[in-house]
Write a protein that holds these residues in place. Structure first.
Motif, PDB file in Angstrom:
ATOM      1  N   LEU A 287      21.564  33.021  67.272  1.00  0.00           N
ATOM      2  CA  LEU A 287      21.472  32.154  66.089  1.00  0.00           C
ATOM      3  C   LEU A 287      20.641  32.800  64.990  1.00  0.00           C
ATOM      4  N   ILE A 288      19.542  33.425  65.368  1.00  0.00           N
ATOM      5  CA  ILE A 288      18.669  34.083  64.387  1.00  0.00           C
ATOM      6  C   ILE A 288      19.399  35.260  63.739  1.00  0.00           C
ATOM      7  N   GLN A 289      20.101  36.047  64.552  1.00  0.00           N
ATOM      8  CA  GLN A 289      20.841  37.190  64.006  1.00  0.00           C
ATOM      9  C   GLN A 289      21.956  36.738  63.073  1.00  0.00           C
ATOM     10  N   ALA A 290      22.630  35.662  63.436  1.00  0.00           N
ATOM     11  CA  ALA A 290      23.685  35.129  62.568  1.00  0.00           C
ATOM     12  C   ALA A 290      23.107  34.694  61.227  1.00  0.00           C
ATOM     13  N   GLU A 291      21.956  34.044  61.289  1.00  0.00           N
ATOM     14  CA  GLU A 291      21.331  33.608  60.030  1.00  0.00           C
ATOM     15  C   GLU A 291      20.894  34.801  59.190  1.00  0.00           C
ATOM     16  N   SER A 292      20.424  35.856  59.850  1.00  0.00           N
ATOM     17  CA  SER A 292      20.002  37.045  59.098  1.00  0.00           C
ATOM     18  C   SER A 292      21.188  37.739  58.427  1.00  0.00           C
ATOM     19  N   ARG A 293      22.395  37.497  58.954  1.00  0.00           N
ATOM     20  CA  ARG A 293      23.617  38.025  58.330  1.00  0.00           C
ATOM     21  C   ARG A 293      24.137  37.106  57.226  1.00  0.00           C
ATOM     22  N   GLY A 294      23.428  36.016  56.985  1.00  0.00           N
ATOM     23  CA  GLY A 294      23.839  35.097  55.936  1.00  0.00           C
ATOM     24  C   GLY A 294      24.627  33.905  56.427  1.00  0.00           C
ATOM     25  N   GLU A 295      24.839  33.796  57.722  1.00  0.00           N
ATOM     26  CA  GLU A 295      25.552  32.652  58.293  1.00  0.00           C
ATOM     27  C   GLU A 295      24.532  31.524  58.486  1.00  0.00           C
ATOM     28  N   LYS A 296      24.670  30.506  57.712  1.00  0.00           N
ATOM     29  CA  LYS A 296      23.706  29.406  57.752  1.00  0.00           C
ATOM     30  C   LYS A 296      23.954  28.493  58.956  1.00  0.00           C
TER      31      LYS A 296
END
Length: 96
Positions: free
Chosen positions: A50-59
């Motif tokens: 989840l953290i990596q997805a958010e760091s890629r811009g996926e909210k």
């Protein structure tokens, strides 16, 4: 939901480890601590994704369920860590 499930499993294993240690069943207690750690690793992998997805811009929506999952996970880690200490103290007390 995976964080909640694995966090709950980890907490249960850690609590059961303390029960076993009080009865002098240290091998079982250590095995349960290992189970708790494995469950925490599973929850941590989900959290990391989840953290990596958010760091890629996926909210990710910060919902009550997400807050509950994080709370559950952190609580399980604390219980596991305290269980390890309590088991060690129990071993020392029995050996006195």
């Amino acid at each position: 939901m995976g964080i909640i499930i694995h966090g709950g499993n980890a907490r249960s294993s850690a609590m059961n480890a303390m029960v076993e240690a009080k009865q002098g069943n240290f091998e079982v207690a250590e095995s349960l601590i290992e189970e708790a750690s494995n469950e925490l690793n599973k929850a941590h992998r989900i959290q990391t994704d989840l953290i990596q997805a958010e760091s890629r811009g996926e909210k990710t929506e910060v919902s009550l369920l997400m807050v509950h999952a994080q709370d559950h996970f952190m609580n399980a880690m604390t219980v596991r860590d305290l269980a390890i200490e309590i088991i060690e103290l129990t071993k020392k007390t029995i050996n006195l």
